[in-house]
Design an enzyme around this catalytic site. Structure first.
Site, PDB file in Angstrom:
ATOM      1  N   ALA A  84       0.852  -1.217   0.070  1.00  0.00           N
ATOM      2  CA  ALA A  84      -0.033  -0.262  -0.151  1.00  0.00           C
ATOM      3  C   ALA A  84       0.808   1.301  -0.149  1.00  0.00           C
ATOM      4  O   ALA A  84       2.045   1.202   0.543  1.00  0.00           O
ATOM      5  CB  ALA A  84      -0.827  -0.051   1.321  1.00  0.00           C
TER       6      ALA A  84
ATOM      7  N   GLY B   8       0.388  -4.994   0.926  1.00  0.00           N
ATOM      8  CA  GLY B   8      -0.599  -4.950  -0.009  1.00  0.00           C
ATOM      9  C   GLY B   8      -0.456  -5.854  -1.173  1.00  0.00           C
ATOM     10  O   GLY B   8      -1.256  -6.350  -1.483  1.00  0.00           O
TER      11      GLY B   8
ATOM     12  N   GLU C 112      -0.727  -9.185  -0.725  1.00  0.00           N
ATOM     13  CA  GLU C 112      -1.953  -9.628  -0.271  1.00  0.00           C
ATOM     14  C   GLU C 112      -2.812  -9.743  -1.376  1.00  0.00           C
ATOM     15  O   GLU C 112      -3.952 -10.265  -1.612  1.00  0.00           O
ATOM     16  CB  GLU C 112      -2.434  -8.429   0.852  1.00  0.00           C
ATOM     17  CG  GLU C 112      -1.841  -8.867   2.237  1.00  0.00           C
ATOM     18  CD  GLU C 112      -1.960  -7.668   3.254  1.00  0.00           C
ATOM     19  OE1 GLU C 112      -1.529  -6.259   2.743  1.00  0.00           O
ATOM     20  OE2 GLU C 112      -2.626  -7.783   4.261  1.00  0.00           O
TER      21      GLU C 112
ATOM     22  N   GLU D 260       4.875  -4.750   7.143  1.00  0.00           N
ATOM     23  CA  GLU D 260       4.168  -3.926   7.936  1.00  0.00           C
ATOM     24  C   GLU D 260       4.668  -3.535   9.278  1.00  0.00           C
ATOM     25  O   GLU D 260       4.767  -2.582   9.782  1.00  0.00           O
ATOM     26  CB  GLU D 260       2.614  -4.143   7.747  1.00  0.00           C
ATOM     27  CG  GLU D 260       1.899  -3.880   6.618  1.00  0.00           C
ATOM     28  CD  GLU D 260       2.055  -5.450   5.842  1.00  0.00           C
ATOM     29  OE1 GLU D 260       2.690  -6.203   6.032  1.00  0.00           O
ATOM     30  OE2 GLU D 260       0.959  -5.473   4.667  1.00  0.00           O
TER      31      GLU D 260
END
Ligand code: HXC
Length: 257
Positions: A65, A108, A111, A131
């Site tokens: 992200a 992300g 993911e 993260e």
């Protein structure tokens, strides 16, 4: 529809989404998430599309992200916009998806690969959930889909240390279905998607849904769901055609594809 952060094409019966933020290692910002979801909706509505490939660049599938996008966010804002919640539209997408991963698939990015049905990876791919190094935790499935995919031991190792794993380790632990030379990645992913798109789309979509159930419900319920869905396919012309073609020793001409 024009997109700023992705490229969207069709290759025969296959939809192709290429992440296109090269300067940011394809970091996933909110605009990109929305554009990907828009593109998927269009592919879902297009009866000619039988499968979708998502890919990035040689250097990065997606490095997570967008940290710069999230940096100044506070708790109420994250909660109220349900930060990154729209990615579930990819998780719930009903046609098969293939992640063609080269380079970094982090946070992300990892993911998003996990939300896809098949991960085909280049020999330079690297996966991780870093993260924890940013003072947060995965928020798009890295503690849930990853644990279901590769088990507790590896997931804890990755999530708690933030270390990256190379593609061989990712294949050994079941995150990656196939490793190919980087130069062949897109071709292999498109060939695989095209093969899927040749089959009866209702059967393909129900096969995907049934496998998905394995990760959500107890075994007895999953088996019952599978059997009911299996029975239901006997109501399709494609079942008659597929079985007749086998008996007649010819290729099936599926109607719904
Ligand atoms: C924003 C990013 C970024 C990211 C890279 N960039 N990753 N920008 N968000 N996730 C930007 C860098 O700031 C830099 O911009 C440019 O891309 C090139 O990156 P470099 O670091 O210079 O490249 P390199 O040295 O090759 O290192 C590549 C890398 C590293 C190992 C991938 O960039 C990295 O560690 N990125 C962060 C990975 C990460 O922590 N991901 C998790 C994010 S959190 P400039 O402008 O300086 O050139 C997350 C949460 C998900 O994903 C859950 C949400 C619910």
């Amino acid at each position: 529809m024009s997109y700023d952060t992705i490229k969207v094409e069709t290759r025969g019966r296959v939809g192709l989404v290429t992440f296109n933020r090269p300067k940011a290692m394809n970091a996933l910002n909110q605009q990109m998430m929305r554009e990907i979801v828009e593109a998927l909706k269009a592919f879902q509505a297009d009866a000619k599309i039988g499968a979708v490939v998502l890919t990035g660049s040689e250097k990065a599938f997606a490095a997570g992200a967008d940290i710069k996008d999230m940096q100044s966010m506070d708790y109420p804002a994250a909660l109220m916009v349900d930060l990154w919640g729209e990615w579930e539209d990819l998780g719930n997408f009903r046609k098969p998806t293939i992640a063609a991963v080269a380079g970094y698939a982090l946070g992300g990015g990892c993911e998003v690969a996990l939300m896809c049905d098949i991960v085909i990876a280049a020999d330079n791919a690297k996966f991780g959930q870093p993260e924890i190094t940013l003072g947060v935790i995965p928020g798009m499935g890295g503690t849930q889909r990853l644990a279901r995919s590769i088990g507790k031991a590896k997931t804890m190792d990755l999530v708690l240390t933030g270390r990256l794993m190379d593609v061989q380790e990712a294949e050994r632990c079941g995150l990656v279905a196939r490793i190919v030379p980087a130069t062949d990645l897109l071709e292999e992913a498109l060939r695989t998607a095209d093969k899927i798109a040749e089959f009866s789309l209702p059967a393909v979509m129900l096969a995907k849904e049934a496998v998905g159930r394995a990760f959500e419900v107890p075994l007895a319920e999953g088996l019952r769901f599978e059997r009911r869905v299996f029975h239901s396919l006997f109501a399709t012309e494609d079942q008659s055609e597929g079985m007749e073609a086998f008996v007649q020793k010819r290729s099936p001409q599926f109607k719904n594809r």
